[in-house]
Motif scaffolding. Sequence first.
Motif, short mmCIF file in Angstrom:
data_model
loop_
_atom_site.label_atom_id
_atom_site.label_comp_id
_atom_site.label_asym_id
_atom_site.label_seq_id
_atom_site.Cartn_x
_atom_site.Cartn_y
_atom_site.Cartn_z
N UNK A 12 0.91 -1.31 -0.07
CA UNK A 12 -0.12 -0.20 0.02
C UNK A 12 0.88 1.14 0.14
N UNK A 13 1.96 1.12 0.87
CA UNK A 13 2.88 2.47 0.80
C UNK A 13 3.64 2.59 -0.45
N UNK A 14 4.02 1.58 -1.14
CA UNK A 14 4.57 1.49 -2.49
C UNK A 14 3.70 2.05 -3.57
N UNK A 40 -4.21 17.60 -8.95
CA UNK A 40 -5.63 17.35 -9.23
C UNK A 40 -6.37 17.70 -7.80
N UNK A 41 -5.92 18.64 -7.09
CA UNK A 41 -6.70 19.09 -5.94
C UNK A 41 -6.71 18.04 -4.83
N UNK A 42 -7.83 17.78 -4.32
CA UNK A 42 -8.17 17.09 -3.17
C UNK A 42 -7.69 15.70 -3.30
N UNK A 43 -7.96 14.84 -4.53
CA UNK A 43 -7.38 13.74 -4.49
C UNK A 43 -5.97 13.39 -4.28
N UNK A 44 -4.94 14.09 -4.71
CA UNK A 44 -3.46 14.13 -4.27
C UNK A 44 -3.54 14.21 -2.81
N UNK A 45 -4.23 15.03 -2.02
CA UNK A 45 -4.04 15.24 -0.69
C UNK A 45 -4.55 14.05 -0.29
N UNK A 46 -5.49 13.38 -0.41
CA UNK A 46 -5.97 12.06 0.16
C UNK A 46 -4.78 11.02 -0.11
N UNK A 98 -1.92 11.72 2.33
CA UNK A 98 -2.20 11.44 3.67
C UNK A 98 -2.14 9.74 3.81
N UNK A 99 -2.70 9.17 2.79
CA UNK A 99 -2.70 7.64 2.83
C UNK A 99 -1.56 7.24 2.75
N UNK A 100 -0.55 7.75 2.09
CA UNK A 100 0.99 7.30 1.95
C UNK A 100 1.67 7.38 3.01
#
Length: 219
Positions: free
Chosen positions: A124-126, A161-167, A170-172
């Motif tokens: 998941x991290x990768x 791409x805005x909020x998607x990249x932020x999500x 944060x997941x990373x």
Amino acid sequence: MTDHTTAHAAMNGAVGTGKIRVWDPLVRIFHWSLVASFAVAWLSAEELSTVHEIAGYTVAGLVVFRMVWGLVGSRYTRFTQFVKGPGATLAYLGDMLRVKERRYIGHNPAGAAMVLALLMALSATAFTGWLLEEPARLSMLPDLPQIVAPAYADDDADGYGGSSSEVIEEMHETFANLMLLLVALHVGGVVLTSFRHHENLPRSMITGDKRVPGPDDIA
């Protein structure tokens, strides 16, 4: 030659030395390479983006290797040999609390669960890191829930791409932090098991050898 025949032959060869070969050279190289690659990826995350990416790709490649080797590798590296169900894992943890757990020559049920957890967290991290590397890759994903303020997302200077990249970012970071927790638990489990069974498990992952199984051990 079946696994049972191979194990029997190995035991016969180990009688004179008191040791049995458990971890093959490839799984040992994998283990220590993964330790080094994750450490480099973690330490280079903030300042050395190129080094971080190379280390991340190395981790991903090592995970893929371990998945394949878990299917076709030597006896004690195969998932079918050490992965147990939830019942067996919980029973083993209960035995640990009562200080009566049996010694396993390969991975014990708790160690097996940790192997799976580490592989999933690393994957998941990768994967989330790979998505962040190229903005176009985010288009592969469905719409993600917005977890940042709209104004902040609109001002995103990275062009991801805005909020998607932020999500994804944060997941990373969350998966990377989860890895630190899992590593701490893994190291603690290795130390505890080494102490309980009077066996240096880190050394066995260097030499490949462990003490031959006793009457109550599970081979």
